[in-house]
Scaffold this active site. Structure first.
Site, PDB file in Angstrom:
ATOM      1  N   CYS A 273       0.852  -1.438   0.003  1.00 17.24           N
ATOM      2  CA  CYS A 273      -0.008   0.009   0.021  1.00 17.24           C
ATOM      3  C   CYS A 273       0.978   1.165  -0.007  1.00 17.24           C
ATOM      4  O   CYS A 273       0.403   2.279  -0.708  1.00 17.24           O
ATOM      5  CB  CYS A 273      -0.997  -0.018   1.023  1.00 17.24           C
ATOM      6  SG  CYS A 273      -0.222   0.116   2.714  1.00 17.24           S
ATOM      7  N   HIS A 321      -2.385   1.182   6.955  1.00  9.65           N
ATOM      8  CA  HIS A 321      -2.978   1.191   5.453  1.00  9.65           C
ATOM      9  C   HIS A 321      -3.012   2.754   4.851  1.00  9.65           C
ATOM     10  O   HIS A 321      -3.475   3.580   5.583  1.00  9.65           O
ATOM     11  CB  HIS A 321      -4.215   0.392   5.339  1.00  9.65           C
ATOM     12  CG  HIS A 321      -4.607   0.217   4.123  1.00  9.65           C
ATOM     13  ND1 HIS A 321      -3.820  -0.814   3.304  1.00  9.65           N
ATOM     14  CD2 HIS A 321      -5.439   0.667   2.953  1.00  9.65           C
ATOM     15  CE1 HIS A 321      -4.321  -0.960   2.112  1.00  9.65           C
ATOM     16  NE2 HIS A 321      -5.250   0.014   1.953  1.00  9.65           N
ATOM     17  N   HIS A 333      -5.783   1.839  -4.384  1.00 10.88           N
ATOM     18  CA  HIS A 333      -4.921   1.245  -3.260  1.00 10.88           C
ATOM     19  C   HIS A 333      -4.475   0.063  -3.531  1.00 10.88           C
ATOM     20  O   HIS A 333      -4.877  -0.894  -4.545  1.00 10.88           O
ATOM     21  CB  HIS A 333      -5.704   1.480  -1.920  1.00 10.88           C
ATOM     22  CG  HIS A 333      -6.785   0.365  -1.727  1.00 10.88           C
ATOM     23  ND1 HIS A 333      -6.833  -0.094  -0.526  1.00 10.88           N
ATOM     24  CD2 HIS A 333      -7.527  -0.061  -2.682  1.00 10.88           C
ATOM     25  CE1 HIS A 333      -7.832  -0.920  -0.532  1.00 10.88           C
ATOM     26  NE2 HIS A 333      -8.306  -1.029  -1.822  1.00 10.88           N
TER      27      HIS A 333
END
Length: 359
Positions: A273, A321, A333
């Site tokens: 990520c 994240h 993402h």
């Protein structure tokens, strides 16, 4: 004393060169433990004894823990890279310092040999014994200059030796820090492999139909969260355009859609990520921290109502994240292992906050 310092410097130089050639020790994914290890991820109850919803929650938790460990790994890796670079620079400086000291010693030796050739008499005495008053007067200035040069040479030698000692201590300190970073990398890598292996084991024990239902449940949960977020009015005031740099970062990130998530990856074939977001902004000409936690800690925070495309949305309470806002309530993402870079609802996960790399 000096020989000991030089020896330490030489050892540090060898170590600095060796560290570049030695990769981080790899750890294979550990074998799932037996019933004697109930506290380990792999010792979870068999899927058949739990509802599919409970299995899904357990898998999600394992991947969240893997994400946290990935952030720890990435941070340790960044520190190791920095410390390796600093160590090599120090090693080069130490080598240059040793060469400078050798040169100063040679010059000091040349002066000593010159005095020996003059029967050991200092320059002033030699001039007085010459019997030539004019030669004496003319030579006084040169003698003083020579004395100053000798004094300066000895001062340079002392300072160079002190500098070399400092560089050697700094190199030893950096070596210790580098080894600590490598240990953290190895531990995080082992933990990541364990969490992912446990999650995959749970999924593999499900029937094909159950795996299909599991995916649908995951998607439905994301839709419910997104609908709830949109229903809160979060997007009412979000109508801003991306900055010029934000447009470049966004173009890079969306061009990676379809590439697989691989933990620790920064492209070009796969990403995690924060690897995706950091590389996207690097491509736009604005380098940012490598990990989502560091992005949250170091980049300027923006209110959600002020969000614009290109901004980064940080997720989960521990900032493990990150996705890039693309507009219309969507992010791009890299979700987790087993998934590809994709578009998703910005509110489909727990939002911690928003940061802007080019604020």
């Amino acid at each position: 004393m000096y020989r000991r310092h030089c020896g330490a410097a030489a050892i540090t130089l060898v170590c600095a060169l060796a560290v570049l050639a030695s990769p981080v020790q790899a750890f294979a994914a550990p074998a799932p433990p037996g019933p004697d290890g109930p506290n380990t991820p792999s010792a979870a109850a068999e899927p058949g004894t739990k509802s599919l919803e409970e299995v899904r929650a357990e898998i999600d938790e394992l991947y969240l823990k893997a994400g946290a460990a990935t952030d720890a790994y990435n941070l340790a890796e960044e520190k190791a890279k920095k410390q390796s670079g600093e160590l090599v620079e120090l090693a080069q400086t130490i080598a240059e310092g040793q060469a400078k000291i050798a040169d100063l010693k040679n010059r000091a030796g040349a002066q000593a040999r010159e005095q020996y050739r003059n029967a050991g008499f200092p320059p002033g005495a030699q001039l007085m014994l010459s019997g030539d008053p004019q030669l004496f007067l003319d030579g006084i200035s040169r003698a003083r200059q020579g004395q100053q040069a000798t004094k300066g040479l000895l001062g340079q030698l002392t300072r160079s030796q002190e500098d070399l000692e400092t560089y050697t201590k700094d190199a030893n300190t950096n070596w210790t820090k580098l080894e600590a970073s490598r240990v953290k990398q190895a531990k995080a890598k082992k933990k990541i492999n364990a969490q992912i292996a446990a999650a995959k084991k749970l999924e593999s024990q499900l029937e094909k139909e159950e795996r299909v239902r599991l995916l649908k449940m995951e998607q439905e949960e994301a839709r419910r969260a997104q609908t709830s977020w949109l229903g809160s009015g979060a997007l009412k005031e979000i109508n801003r355009e991306a900055s010029p740099l934000g447009k470049k970062a966004l173009a890079f990130a969306t061009a990676q859609i379809g590439k697989p998530y691989v933990w620790g990856a920064e492209g070009p074939k796969s990403y995690d990520c924060s690897g995706l977001t950091s590389q996207a902004w690097a491509a736009a000409g604005r380098p940012i921290p490598r990990t989502s936690q560091e992005q949250w800690r170091l980049l300027p925070h923006i209110e959600i109502k002020d969000m614009r495309p290109g901004d980064l949305i940080i997720y989960h309470a521990d900032a493990t994240h990150v996705g890039m806002y693309v507009g219309d309530g969507q992010i791009v993402h890299a979700p987790r292992p087993g998934r590809n870079v994709t578009l998703a609802g910005a509110g489909s996960m727990q939002i911690l906050g928003v940061v802007r790399p080019d604020a």
